[in-house]
Design a protein around this motif. Structure first.
Motif, PDB file in Angstrom:
ATOM      1  N   GLY A   1       0.806  -1.213   0.000  1.00  0.00           N
ATOM      2  CA  GLY A   1       0.000   0.000   0.000  1.00  0.00           C
ATOM      3  C   GLY A   1       0.840   1.263   0.000  1.00  0.00           C
ATOM      4  O   GLY A   1       0.559   2.217  -0.719  1.00  0.00           O
TER       5      GLY A   1
ATOM      6  N   PHE B   1      -7.567  -9.531  -4.259  1.00  0.00           N
ATOM      7  CA  PHE B   1      -6.947 -10.097  -3.057  1.00  0.00           C
ATOM      8  C   PHE B   1      -7.226 -11.595  -3.042  1.00  0.00           C
ATOM      9  O   PHE B   1      -8.377 -12.016  -3.027  1.00  0.00           O
TER      10      PHE B   1
ATOM     11  N   GLY C   1       1.922   2.410  -3.268  1.00  0.00           N
ATOM     12  CA  GLY C   1       0.894   2.762  -4.243  1.00  0.00           C
ATOM     13  C   GLY C   1       0.498   1.588  -5.128  1.00  0.00           C
ATOM     14  O   GLY C   1       0.057   1.762  -6.257  1.00  0.00           O
ATOM     15  N   LEU C   2       0.642   0.369  -4.595  1.00  0.00           N
ATOM     16  CA  LEU C   2       0.356  -0.807  -5.423  1.00  0.00           C
ATOM     17  C   LEU C   2      -1.039  -1.374  -5.197  1.00  0.00           C
ATOM     18  O   LEU C   2      -1.430  -2.347  -5.824  1.00  0.00           O
ATOM     19  N   LEU C   3      -1.797  -0.781  -4.263  1.00  0.00           N
ATOM     20  CA  LEU C   3      -3.165  -1.254  -4.070  1.00  0.00           C
ATOM     21  C   LEU C   3      -4.107  -0.291  -4.778  1.00  0.00           C
ATOM     22  O   LEU C   3      -4.411   0.773  -4.273  1.00  0.00           O
ATOM     23  N   GLY C   4      -4.514  -0.646  -5.964  1.00  0.00           N
ATOM     24  CA  GLY C   4      -5.420   0.208  -6.724  1.00  0.00           C
ATOM     25  C   GLY C   4      -6.839  -0.293  -6.598  1.00  0.00           C
ATOM     26  O   GLY C   4      -7.112  -1.226  -5.857  1.00  0.00           O
ATOM     27  N   GLY C   5      -7.753   0.334  -7.312  1.00  0.00           N
ATOM     28  CA  GLY C   5      -9.147  -0.059  -7.224  1.00  0.00           C
ATOM     29  C   GLY C   5      -9.414  -1.410  -7.851  1.00  0.00           C
ATOM     30  O   GLY C   5     -10.344  -2.101  -7.461  1.00  0.00           O
ATOM     31  N   ASP C   6      -8.571  -1.801  -8.833  1.00  0.00           N
ATOM     32  CA  ASP C   6      -8.837  -3.060  -9.539  1.00  0.00           C
ATOM     33  C   ASP C   6      -8.017  -4.211  -8.968  1.00  0.00           C
ATOM     34  O   ASP C   6      -8.010  -5.307  -9.500  1.00  0.00           O
ATOM     35  N   THR C   7      -7.299  -3.964  -7.875  1.00  0.00           N
ATOM     36  CA  THR C   7      -6.470  -5.012  -7.261  1.00  0.00           C
ATOM     37  C   THR C   7      -7.351  -6.150  -6.760  1.00  0.00           C
ATOM     38  O   THR C   7      -8.404  -5.919  -6.188  1.00  0.00           O
TER      39      THR C   7
END
Lengths: 202, 306
Positions: free
Chosen positions: B182, B193, B185-191
């Protein structure tokens, strides 16, 4: 790590009540991450904005957490809807909204700018630049839990309006929703949404 | 076709059941049983639990108890020895387990007339001295209520952090993993889990359970420190949605792999199952959690070729 993880829903539980009948709630000014747009729910623009909002919310939270600053839970998605007339008469692609995620007061403009810069560096979509910090003060509101599909909210709103009139109040908008369920999987008849309507003396 | 695969899946499992009955005094290691069933060890326990309606550990324990009941009735073996051979270190532990199943103490049971030697189970598989098991009932309680879709996935590149330890502590690994990604900046909306459990909490000791917390990342992401990169294989997957707490994911896996799969005309690929979390336990009641479970399937043509 300083203090316990903050949960804004617990901290302000009076503002997040889920009554099955309309009630009055008093809300205090609250800070949100916000992004505005126009288009049908589920449209590309709408989805891009949700993605951008969560990206900024997560990046701010995780950056602070890494720096061992106060931790908190990222809140659920909320939305304000701006209708000049009965929404049933407005084409969906003209619908105007502001998507929100409630954020602790200690988050500031520097946190936001830093998160946006980090995300842009990682080539995340440009919409993240549109996510702003905003304080909204709704004051006195009529609030009620709506269970069921979004397109039947007007039934619940009618109950809320009747309740307001009884109390000598008028719903002044904008219409505010707090999404408790995930619309991707929850069957429409089981969707839970808190509806909040700011109200003033009529 | 579907009859053929159900027969195939049942025959594989029958070989395992016969092997278990012939080796009740052996440790019965998961790898050996999975090998007999031609299944990867990480698939075996789900298939077994789903088909038999009880976990492998329970199944073995029950058969050892049923054997003990036979011996109490039809032999003069001392109770202590029977207890030991049923896998209990003390007479008390054996008595408790025995009473739990047969509603009588071992000594009462020995004296009583005409008592059944079998404990009720849906599969109809019981200990039977000297007789080889010929068939069993494959459970199907969940088949009707299950909505399974087949999805074709492309390969998915994910960053992951390996957790080794009790399954209920994976949350801590997720916390740290999300923080490290996070802040970059690697957790975007299209990530997405994703979780991969390589072991069965019901079989593997808690401190040895391996679980990968995974997050989809782009091609530029490079492994760093505790964070590795792996590619989840593309191909056909059987998918069901699990509603509710993570503790019950095992039940949904068992239904998918042990009940739906044998009747589907398909077979499993040996890569592990994975689960995609659609909402966050941080701000969701356990009852409202939504998770998609993915079971990898062999390509259809490989089955048709047999």
């Amino acid at each position: 790590m300083p203090g316990q993880k903050i949960d804004l829903y617990k901290l302000y539980k009076d503002e997040y009540v889920t009554p099955r009948k309309p009630i009055l709630v008093k809300t205090k000014p609250a800070q949100y991450l916000a992004i505005s747009g126009q288009g049908a729910p589920g449209s590309d623009r709408f989805s891009a904005c949700i993605g951008a909002l969560y990206a900024v919310a997560f990046t701010i939270k995780m950056t602070r957490k890494f720096a061992r600053k106060q931790d908190y839970a990222v809140c659920k998605l909320e939305g304000q809807w701006f209708f000049e007339a009965d929404p049933a008469r407005i084409p969906m692609d003209k619908w105007q909204w502001k998507l929100l995620i409630r954020t602790p007061d200690f988050i500031n403009e520097t946190d936001r700018q830093q998160a946006v810069a980090t995300l842009r560096e990682k080539r995340k979509p440009h919409e993240v630049e549109e996510v702003k910090l905003e304080t909204i003060n709704e004051g006195q509101c009529v609030q009620m839990l709506h269970i069921g599909p979004y397109d039947r909210e007007h039934e619940t709103i009618a109950l809320m309006r009747a309740f307001a009139e009884q109390k000598g109040l008028k719903l002044v908008g904008p219409h505010h929703e707090i999404y408790l369920s995930d619309p991707r999987r929850t069957p429409p008849e089981r969707l839970k949404t808190i509806l909040r309507e700011p109200a003033k003396k009529s | 076709m579907k009859d053929f695969t159900l027969r195939m899946h049942k025959e594989r499992m029958l070989r395992v059941l016969v092997y278990i009955q012939q080796h009740l005094d052996d440790p019965l290691r998961l790898e050996i049983l999975a090998g007999i069933a031609c299944l990867a060890p990480h698939h075996f326990h789900h298939v077994f639990t789903g088909m038999l309606g009880e976990s492998l550990a329970r199944h073995i324990r029950r058969l050892r108890l049923e054997r003990a009941a036979w011996r109490l009735k039809l032999s003069r073996m001392p109770v202590v020895q029977i207890a030991l051979e049923a896998g209990y270190d003390t007479h008390e532990a054996f008595s408790r387990a025995f009473r739990n199943g047969f509603k009588a103490s071992p000594t009462q049971f020995r004296r009583r007339h005409g008592t059944a030697y079998q404990l009720q189970v849906p599969s109809g598989v019981h200990y039977c001295d000297g007789v080889t098991l010929k068939d069993f009932r494959a459970t199907r309680t969940g088949v009707k209520t299950m909505t399974v879709t087949i999805k074709q996935l492309g390969p998915m590149r994910v960053a992951f952090m390996r957790h080794v330890g009790p399954y209920n502590e994976v949350g801590r690994t997720w916390d740290r993993f999300m923080m490290l990604l996070g802040k970059e900046g690697l957790l975007g909306g299209d990530t997405q889990f994703i979780g991969i459990c390589h072991d069965d909490p019901a079989v593997t000791p808690p401190d040895k359970i391996r679980y990968d917390a995974c997050v989809t990342v782009g091609a530029c992401f490079r492994p760093q420190g505790e964070i590795g990169v792996q590619v989840l294989a593309g191909g056909d997957y059987a998918v069901i949605t699990h509603f509710g707490p993570y503790e019950k994911l095992g039940e949904s896996y068992a239904k998918l792999l042990g009940q739906w799969l044998p009747r589907s005309g398909r077979d499993l690929r040996s890569t592990p199952c994975f689960e995609i979390y659609l909402n966050s336990p941080e701000n969701t009641d356990p009852a409202d959690l939504v998770t998609d479970l993915y079971a990898p399937l062999e390509p259809m043509q490989d089955i048709l070729r047999r």
